[in-house]
Each structure stands twice: as structure tokens, then as C-alpha cells.
Motif scaffolding. Structure first.
Motif, mmCIF file in Angstrom:
data_model
loop_
_atom_site.group_PDB
_atom_site.id
_atom_site.type_symbol
_atom_site.label_atom_id
_atom_site.label_comp_id
_atom_site.label_asym_id
_atom_site.label_seq_id
_atom_site.Cartn_x
_atom_site.Cartn_y
_atom_site.Cartn_z
ATOM 1 N N THR A 488 0.834 -1.203 0.000
ATOM 2 C CA THR A 488 0.000 0.000 0.000
ATOM 3 C C THR A 488 0.872 1.258 0.000
ATOM 4 O O THR A 488 0.590 2.227 -0.727
ATOM 5 C CB THR A 488 -0.913 0.015 1.246
ATOM 6 O OG1 THR A 488 -1.719 -1.160 1.249
ATOM 7 C CG2 THR A 488 -1.808 1.251 1.260
ATOM 8 N N THR A 491 2.356 1.931 -3.450
ATOM 9 C CA THR A 491 1.336 2.498 -4.343
ATOM 10 C C THR A 491 1.130 3.982 -4.048
ATOM 11 O O THR A 491 1.027 4.806 -4.964
ATOM 12 C CB THR A 491 0.008 1.744 -4.181
ATOM 13 O OG1 THR A 491 0.216 0.358 -4.461
ATOM 14 C CG2 THR A 491 -1.044 2.293 -5.140
ATOM 15 N N TYR A 492 1.095 4.325 -2.771
ATOM 16 C CA TYR A 492 0.902 5.727 -2.382
ATOM 17 C C TYR A 492 2.075 6.588 -2.846
ATOM 18 O O TYR A 492 1.894 7.654 -3.443
ATOM 19 C CB TYR A 492 0.742 5.838 -0.865
ATOM 20 C CG TYR A 492 0.767 7.270 -0.361
ATOM 21 C CD1 TYR A 492 -0.343 8.095 -0.491
ATOM 22 C CD2 TYR A 492 1.923 7.802 0.220
ATOM 23 C CE1 TYR A 492 -0.322 9.411 -0.048
ATOM 24 C CE2 TYR A 492 1.955 9.110 0.662
ATOM 25 C CZ TYR A 492 0.829 9.911 0.526
ATOM 26 O OH TYR A 492 0.870 11.206 0.950
ATOM 27 N N GLN A 495 2.327 7.600 -6.495
ATOM 28 C CA GLN A 495 1.357 8.591 -6.960
ATOM 29 C C GLN A 495 1.728 10.022 -6.574
ATOM 30 O O GLN A 495 1.037 10.968 -6.965
ATOM 31 C CB GLN A 495 -0.034 8.255 -6.387
ATOM 32 C CG GLN A 495 -0.587 6.931 -6.881
ATOM 33 C CD GLN A 495 -1.832 6.496 -6.131
ATOM 34 O OE1 GLN A 495 -2.284 7.195 -5.229
ATOM 35 N NE2 GLN A 495 -2.385 5.346 -6.517
ATOM 36 N N GLN A 496 2.820 10.182 -5.801
ATOM 37 C CA GLN A 496 3.205 11.507 -5.334
ATOM 38 C C GLN A 496 4.189 12.167 -6.296
ATOM 39 O O GLN A 496 5.139 11.529 -6.754
ATOM 40 C CB GLN A 496 3.818 11.424 -3.930
ATOM 41 C CG GLN A 496 2.924 10.719 -2.915
ATOM 42 C CD GLN A 496 1.506 11.253 -2.902
ATOM 43 O OE1 GLN A 496 1.300 12.463 -2.728
ATOM 44 N NE2 GLN A 496 0.529 10.369 -3.073
#
Length: 530
Positions: A488, A491-492, A495-496
Motif C-alpha cells: 500500500t 502504491t501511495y 502517486q506523489q
């Protein structure tokens, strides 16, 4: 009875200093025989055996001495007639010594009389005579200069003389800026809050809580280029840190030491020099194809051992003159100030996070522990920028005498820290000046006489645990749960906008490691089922 020439003569009594006893114990650890050590010190084997049997007492006693001189002068662990008065006076003296405040002999004598009344110790007619004062200075290894107050006015002419001497040494030894280091200690009151009203509220919420327990000593060290910032050393009172119970041995980001007053001592400094500074510097020099040569600049603080004791081949220490350290020591030219500003910004952010999540800010404040502080202050050190460190060396390395020292802009107080402070309940009307005072609060805070008396009466033995740590057993994460959580997180991060490939690969490496450990544990479980 006629005298027998072969009769063994009585051994002349030899008095060995506590420092030598400590050295003898270390030699035994390295495999030297009791006989050889005894011969070298001119004592009997039984005497060395006694040192070995009383090792814990000797090491504990030595760890409580703040100065190297105290270890050199003392031959026994026998307490003096005014032990509490002596200890209290030294605590009081040290906080003013750290601030470069001149303390004369008569001032010390008057303070000793005050503490004698507080403790009601010894003879009621105690006069704190000149003889007593001289014995006290000798007992704690205090240099005459520190007591007489001859120091303390910044001497620019002497600074220029030292600067020339230092630059000549650098040239003679063919040292680069990567091989020149400076270290210095600073006090950190790690729970200090920015508003008087807020601080009063926390005191009411935690009655009896003393500022003295919140004090840590931080040792920072870097070379002149900031290419090698050595991990911070941190000195606290607790010996057993409950919060680190489930943390891997190599995980703490600082080197932690304990001392009953959370002070630097000569023994701690020597341990740091030979076990942290020298190996770390050796590795850095080797990785950068530099000769094994380095100079560590130090101020003339009484807890620093003599330069001759701080040498490992061509890696050695050099002392700044005592009356110029304040105006040219690199760490004092904005580095430590920036470190503590960064730390306090992190403290504020943590408190605000608790508030925004609906948590009790006071409860969070009460349970801040040394483990959290270790990570926060290490991050604060990482965030000290290389230009800040490089500029701090200009007074010693720059040829232009008119070069103006620059520092990171203190406008940061106005631009980012002040709005953070004002988001904390109770601090809505805090001014920029009050925030600035908070940033420099470590220099302003003084341990009161009442706190000193309490400290001495408690006789902190350095074996206490970190009583600010939560009593809740730390959560242990399984390998299986870790894999899912880190997937998780990957994935986070992906995206940044500010994410880098290094950030993602580091998380992926830990996720893969957890997956392998999960597979290994599951395989082991299947085997044990039979």
C-alpha cells in the motif's frame, strides 16, 4: 634474629589513580595477564584482582565523574565530608560554565555555603574556606581558568593568531576540507513549549514534573564540507530505554549514552571518539581515497579529555583557545541553532497532528519519550543543509578578514514556525519574539537551586528507565502484515509528484525482504507440523 638478605622486602605502597584502574581493567579485557598489568603499575596481583572484583563499582563511579581531571586526581572512591554540597555546587557551576559566564572563587564559596544550609550536611560552622575550594576544584578536575573568570571576553586578536596557526597546520599536513572536523555539545530541553500559558497548563496536567528530567545533551560533528555528518550522540538520564525494547540493535539513528545528569563526561567523550568518530572517519576517508589523516577541533570544555588522549594515528584532536571558541567554533556559528530549530518544528508538527486527529495534546506531550526524540533530532540533523555547515567554517578557513558570516535566514520563524505555533490551543496570540525566545530557550533555561537539591537527594544512579515511555507493550508486526502494508505504501508513494525512484526502490526492497521472511516462516511452520 639476624637480618636475612633473601627475606622479601615489604612492597612500597603505590597509589594508583581511578583513571589508571579503569585503564587496567580495559587491558585485562584485551587479554593481558593480571601479572603483567600488576608489574606495569607497580602493585601486587591481589590488588589488580581486587580492581577486577570491584569492577562494576569502579566503572559506575568513573562514569559519574564529568571531567577527566577528576579521574586523574582521585585515588579512591571515598566520599568527602561534604559530598552533597560538592555535587550540588558542581551541577550549579556546570550550567554557567556551559554559557561562558565568569564564576569567581568567592561566588563559588558563597554558593557552597547556601547548599550546605539546604542539605544541613557536616559541621554547622562550615566556612567554604580557600583550602576547601581548592580541594573541590582538584576533586572535579576544574581548570583554573574556568574558575577565575579570565576567559569570556571574545578575543579577536587571539582568534586571528589561532586562525594562522590552524591554516599553517592544514597546509603542512596537506589536509583538505573533508579532513577537518568540529564537534560540540548542546543542551536540548526536548519538551519545552513555546507559550507560558501552555507550559503552565502542561505542568498542571503533570504535577511534580521537573524540567531537569526533560534535558538531553546532543553531540553533533561534521567536517567542513558537510560531506561527512557523523550520526549524533545523545546523552540522557535513563539507562534502560523501554521504548527501544522491540527496536533492532542497529535501528536507532543516534548513539545513546546515559549519565545521571544527562551530561557529557570525559569517559563518554573518549568512548565516542574511539568507537564512533574514528571508525566513521576512517570509512569516509577510505571511500573517498583520502589519506588516513583528520583533525577534530574542540573547545576547551572541562569534560573534554586532553588532546594527547584523543589520538589514533594521524586522526587526532586539536583544541581551540578557550577565549575564542564562542566567536569562531563552527558548530556555534549557526549549526546547532539550526539543528534545534528543526527539532522544535518537528515537535510542533507532532502536537498539531494529535490535535487535528482529535487526540488529547497534553497526553501526547506527557508521553513523548527518548525514542521519539532520537528520531526527531536525527531528522533535524539531516535537515541541516550543507551550505549552513560550510559557511560556519569561514571564520577559520576564509582568507578574507572582512568576510561576513551568513546564516540560514531566521525569517523562517516568521514564515513557517510562527503560524504552526499559533495553531496550537493556548498559543493563538503568541508573538514572533516569544517564538524566537522559545527557539533559544535552552540557553535561557537555568536549573533552579531547588531542582539541584532534589536531584542530589534523589542520587540518580543512572539505572532508571525511560519513565516517559508508554507502558503499553509495543506492537509487533508480522511478516505477513508487513507485506500488505508496504505494498500500500509503495502504491501511495508512486502517486506523489515529489517521489523519486530511490524512494520507491527502498520501499520495494523492504517489501521483498518481508515477503522472503514470510515464506521462510511459513515453510518452517509446515515442517514443524509433522
Amino acid at each position: 634474629m639476624p637480618f636475612c638478605e633473601s627475606m622479601a622486602t615489604k612492597r612500597k605502597k603505590i597509589f594508583v589513580s581511578m583513571e589508571q584502574k579503569l585503564e587496567a581493567l580495559k587491558r585485562l579485557d584485551k587479554g593481558e595477564t593480571i601479572k603483567k598489568v600488576a608489574n606495569d603499575y607497580g602493585v601486587g596481583k591481589v590488588t589488580v584482582g581486587d580492581w577486577k572484583r570491584h569492577r562494576l563499582e569502579i566503572e559506575k563511579w568513573c562514569s559519574f565523574r564529568v571531567t577527566n581531571g577528576a579521574l586523574k586526581e582521585r585515588k579512591t572512591m571515598k566520599k568527602c565530608d561534604y559530598e552533597k554540597v560538592s555535587e550540588a555546587l558542581y551541577v550549579w557551576y556546570m550550567q554557567f560554565r556551559d554559557k561562558s559566564v565568569p564564576i569567581s572563587g568567592p561566588i563559588l564559596q558563597q554558593k557552597a555555603l547556601h547548599f550546605q544550609k539546604e542539605f544541613n550536611e557536616g559541621d554547622p560552622d562550615f566556612s567554604a574556606s580557600n583550602g576547601w575550594l581548592n580541594r573541590w576544584k582538584k576533586r572535579y578536575g576544574i581548570r583554573l581558568l574556568s574558575v577565575c573568570g579570565e576567559k569570556l571576553s571574545s578575543n579577536y586578536q587571539e582568534m586571528e593568531a589561532f586562525k594562522k596557526k590552524f591554516q599553517d597546520l592544514v597546509e603542512t599536513e596537506s589536509l583538505t576540507d573533508d579532513q577537518i572536523f568540529n564537534c560540540d555539545e548542546t543542551c536540548l530541553n526536548y519538551k519545552m513549549l513555546p507559550s507560558r500559558s501552555l507550559a503552565a497548563g502542561t505542568e498542571a496536567a503533570a504535577p511534580g514534573y521537573k524540567h531537569i528530567k526533560e534535558r538531553l545533551t546532543i553531540l553533533a560533528c561534521s567536517n567542513a564540507t558537510a560531506n561527512h555528518k557523523i550520526d549524533l550522540a545523545m546523552i540522557g538520564k535513563p539507562k534502560n530505554l523501554r521504548a527501544f525494547k522491540t527496536v533492532s540493535k542497529n535501528a536507532p539513528p543516534v548513539k545513546y549514552y546515559n549519565q545521571k545528569n544527562a551530561w557529557m563526561t570525559s569517559e563518554i567523550f573518549k568512548d565516542w571518539f574511539f568507537k564512533e568518530f574514528v571508525p566513521s572517519t576512517e570509512k569516509f576517508l577510505k571511500e573517498n581515497d583520502l589519506p588516513r589523516k583528520a583533525i577534530l577541533l574542540l573547545d576547551n570544555a572541562p569534560m573534554h579529555p586532553d588532546a594527547e588522549e584523543l589520538q589514533d594515528g594521524d586522526i587526532k584532536a586539536m583544541f581551540l583557545p578557550p577565549n575564542v571558541a564562542a566567536i569562531c567554533q563552527p558548530m556555534d556559528q549557526g549549526i546547532l541553532e539550526t539543528l534545534k530549530r528543526n527539532y522544535r518544528k518537528k515537535l510542533l508538527s507532532t502536537i498539531i497532528e494529535e490535535i487535528e486527529e482529535g487526540q488529547d495534546m497534553i497526553e501526547k506531550w506527557k508521553h513523548i519519550n527518548v525514542k521519539e526524540v532520537a528520531y526527531w533530532v536525527a531528522r533535524a540533523w539531516t535537515d541541516v543543509k550543507a551550505p549552513t555547515i560550510a559557511r560556519s567554517w569561514k571564520k577559520l578557513l576564509c582568507e578574507d578578514k572582512d568576510e561576513i558570516m551568513e546564516r540560514e535566514s531566521t525569517n523562517e520563524t516568521e514564515e513557517s514556525i510562527l503560524p504552526l505555533v499559533q495553531r496550537v490551543p493556548g498559543c493563538e496570540n503568541v508573538s514572533s519574539q516569544e517564538v524566537e525566545n522559545w527557539m533559544n530557550g535552552d540557553d535561557q533555561y537555568e536549573i533552579t537551586d531547588e531542582e539541584i537539591v532534589t536531584l542530589i537527594n534523589n542520587d540518580g544512579n543512572g539505572d532508571e528507565i525511560d519513565d516517559q515511555a508508554t507502558t503499553v507493550e509495543p506492537l509487533r508486526i508480522s511478516h505477513k502484515d508487513s507485506v500488505g502494508t508496504q505494498e500500500t505504501a509503495v502504491t501511495y508513494i508512486e502517486q506523489q509528484v515529489e517521489a523519486t525512484g530511490i524512494d520507491i526502490m527502498m520501499l520495494q526492497r523492504w517489501r521483498d525482504s518481508a515477503a522472503k521472511k514470510r515464506q521462510s516462516s511459513e515453510k518452517q511452520a509446515r515442517i514443524t507440523d509433522f
